[in-house]
Design an enzyme around this catalytic site. Structure first.
Site, PDB file in Angstrom:
ATOM      1  N   LYS A  93      32.063  44.822   1.052  1.00 31.42           N
ATOM      2  CA  LYS A  93      32.741  45.856   1.846  1.00 31.42           C
ATOM      3  C   LYS A  93      32.927  47.172   1.097  1.00 31.42           C
ATOM      4  O   LYS A  93      32.999  48.238   1.673  1.00 31.42           O
ATOM      5  CB  LYS A  93      34.116  45.351   2.330  1.00 31.42           C
ATOM      6  CG  LYS A  93      35.257  45.392   1.299  1.00 31.42           C
ATOM      7  CD  LYS A  93      36.601  45.192   2.031  1.00 31.42           C
ATOM      8  CE  LYS A  93      37.804  45.354   1.116  1.00 31.42           C
ATOM      9  NZ  LYS A  93      38.112  44.175   0.290  1.00 31.42           N
ATOM     10  N   HIS A 221      44.016  37.317  -4.571  1.00 28.49           N
ATOM     11  CA  HIS A 221      43.626  38.709  -4.812  1.00 28.49           C
ATOM     12  C   HIS A 221      44.906  39.449  -5.172  1.00 28.49           C
ATOM     13  O   HIS A 221      45.817  39.521  -4.358  1.00 28.49           O
ATOM     14  CB  HIS A 221      42.980  39.301  -3.555  1.00 28.49           C
ATOM     15  CG  HIS A 221      42.285  40.626  -3.797  1.00 28.49           C
ATOM     16  ND1 HIS A 221      42.930  41.695  -4.392  1.00 28.49           N
ATOM     17  CD2 HIS A 221      41.034  41.041  -3.541  1.00 28.49           C
ATOM     18  CE1 HIS A 221      42.079  42.713  -4.484  1.00 28.49           C
ATOM     19  NE2 HIS A 221      40.922  42.341  -3.978  1.00 28.49           N
ATOM     20  N   GLU A 291      35.742  38.123  -7.166  1.00 19.90           N
ATOM     21  CA  GLU A 291      35.218  38.969  -6.087  1.00 19.90           C
ATOM     22  C   GLU A 291      35.386  40.459  -6.415  1.00 19.90           C
ATOM     23  O   GLU A 291      36.038  41.201  -5.677  1.00 19.90           O
ATOM     24  CB  GLU A 291      35.962  38.656  -4.777  1.00 19.90           C
ATOM     25  CG  GLU A 291      35.862  37.213  -4.333  1.00 19.90           C
ATOM     26  CD  GLU A 291      36.935  36.839  -3.298  1.00 19.90           C
ATOM     27  OE1 GLU A 291      37.806  37.684  -2.990  1.00 19.90           O
ATOM     28  OE2 GLU A 291      36.900  35.704  -2.821  1.00 19.90           O
TER      29      GLU A 291
END
Ligand SMILES: *Cc1c(COP(=O)(O)O)cnc(C)c1O
Length: 438
Positions: A93, A221, A291
């Site tokens: 993204k 996250h 990530e």
């Protein structure tokens, strides 16, 4: 390229001038930062020299990027040195640039996708579905069916309803329980929206067990733009607790996903906390993935913008005027990260008159006050409300901004009829990257 165009830059090696059309790739034999800067400078100048603003077709002078794929490669090597145990799954993204994705695919990274289109884009590169994690805890049902068809099995969840949905559409998915983290020190907070609170994880694991779903790991996250590396330590400790709970519930978790949020400036600091924390709390048999998004691309992209208009402001009581500059790109375009990602892009002079200043500052005129605006008719479209730049910048000159690779192009809009699809000129400042590109 005409030698006369190299007004202010250092000598350029013959390899560096191979650049020709806008989508070609040029190369350099060395991998130093200096040669990278030289390549970027050369690409910027070549492109701008090819534009005649007085005669070009409408939009011929649009803003454009120079992307250095060598920088993406160096970031990958830096990752491997500092976090050798952690396999990066690039967060698409952040910047879905085709060539960046191809390079990362060739480097063997995995990919974090959050939608059907992102999964499809990565699969189209020939990436094996086992190298994709569908890391969106609240997924569209039809996208889950798509993931099932394509055998993209790893996906995250953080609530009971999602478990029922996955049970219905993809009972063989490999699930990661995303947990909430303390992101109070992050610029971009995510835990308001996602993450299971720690007092709910046992219940979720029991429910998953009842549904006979395959939970394989825990993810988190810590939020982006976090300048507090201890957030990673706390999150790893919390993940350990959830691993233990899972054992009690009857699962044997095998993977920890330490998420994104890695900055370029404090990466070594984060790694120095995260790496040892992982080793302390998780035996080598546990696979660890991450990530990262911005970490890989932020510094790799430079944008050049054209000054389309200037307004002189004579403030009351001040003898010196200040200026408003209007650029052909702004907050609704590639500077969308100002709104969405708390970015503060720093304008620098690229071309004034017929002189170039990449990497240097004009010294022949004094600094003065500018505010910098985008081209749309909305007052919110302001790139910088206060910048000190050399005097006598005017319409026709160019500014550039470094570190524009993350959350820029991907969230640009066509608002007010301006382009959302700006050209990218690629350079490759590292031979290692060049060898991997098609
Ligand atoms: C946005 C996002 C990332 C990437 O974050 P960066 O700050 O760019 O590293 C990683 N994982 C998830 C689930 C995200 O939503």
């Amino acid at each position: 390229m005409a030698p006369s165009a190299l007004a202010s830059s250092s000598p350029i090696s013959p390899v560096a001038t191979q650049y020709s059309s806008k989508r070609r790739i040029s190369s350099a034999a060395t991998n130093t930062k200096n040669s990278a800067q030289t390549l970027i400078s050369c690409a910027l100048q070549t492109r701008i020299n090819s534009i005649n603003p007085d005669e070009c077709e409408a939009g011929g002078e649009d803003a454009f990027f120079v992307a250095d794929l060598g920088e993406v490669y160096r970031q990958h090597m830096r990752w491997k040195i500092n976090l050798p145990r952690v396999e990066p799954f690039y967060a698409v993204k952040c910047n879905g640039d085709e060539k960046v994705l191809s390079l990362l695919a060739a480097l063997g990274t995995g990919f974090d996708c959050a939608s059907k289109a992102e999964i499809q884009q990565v699969l189209n590169l020939g990436v094996n579905p086992s190298r994709i994690i569908y890391a969106n805890p609240c997924k569209t049902a039809s996208y889950i069916r798509y993931a099932a068809e394509e055998n993209v099995r790893m996906m995250t969840f953080d609530n009971a309803e999602e478990l029922y949905k996955v049970k219905k559409f993809f009972p063989h998915a490999r699930l990661f329980l995303r947990i909430c983290t303390d992101d109070s020190k992050a610029l971009c907070r995510l835990s308001l929206k996602y993450g299971a609170p720690l007092d709910s994880t046992r219940h979720l694991l029991e429910l998953a067990k009842d549904l006979r779903l395959d939970v394989v790991g825990v993810s988190f996250h810590v939020g982006s733009g976090s300048y507090d590396p201890t957030a990673f330590l706390t999150a790893v400790q919390d993940a350990r607790r959830v691993f233990n709970e899972a054992t009690e519930v009857g699962y044997d978790l095998r993977t920890l996903d330490v998420g994104g949020g890695y900055g370029n400036d404090n990466f070594e600091e984060i790694a120095a906390v995260l790496g040892p924390a992982i080793d302390e709390y998780f035996p080598p048999s546990v696979r660890v993935i991450a990530e990262p998004g911005r970490y890989y691309v932020s510094s790799a992209f430079t944008i050049a913008t054209h000054i389309i208009a200037r307004r002189t402001v004579q403030e009351d009581g001040s003898r010196n005027p200040s200026y408003m500059l209007y650029l052909n790109d702004g907050v609704y375009g590639n500077f969308s990260g100002i709104l969405f990602d708390h970015q503060k892009p720093v304008p620098k002079v690229l071309k004034r008159g017929d002189k170039y200043f990449f990497g240097s500052t004009p010294t022949d005129s004094q600094l003065t006050k500018y505010s910098i605006w985008g081209p749309t008719c909305d007052g919110i479209d302001c790139i910088s409300s206060f910048s000190n730049l050399p005097e006598v910048l005017e319409a026709g000159d160019w500014l550039y901004f470094s570190d524009m690779g993350a959350y820029s192009k991907c969230s640009a809009t066509k608002f007010n009829g301006f382009s959302d699809n700006h050209d990218v000129v690629y350079v490759v400042s590292d031979p290692g990257a060049l060898a991997l590109l098609p």
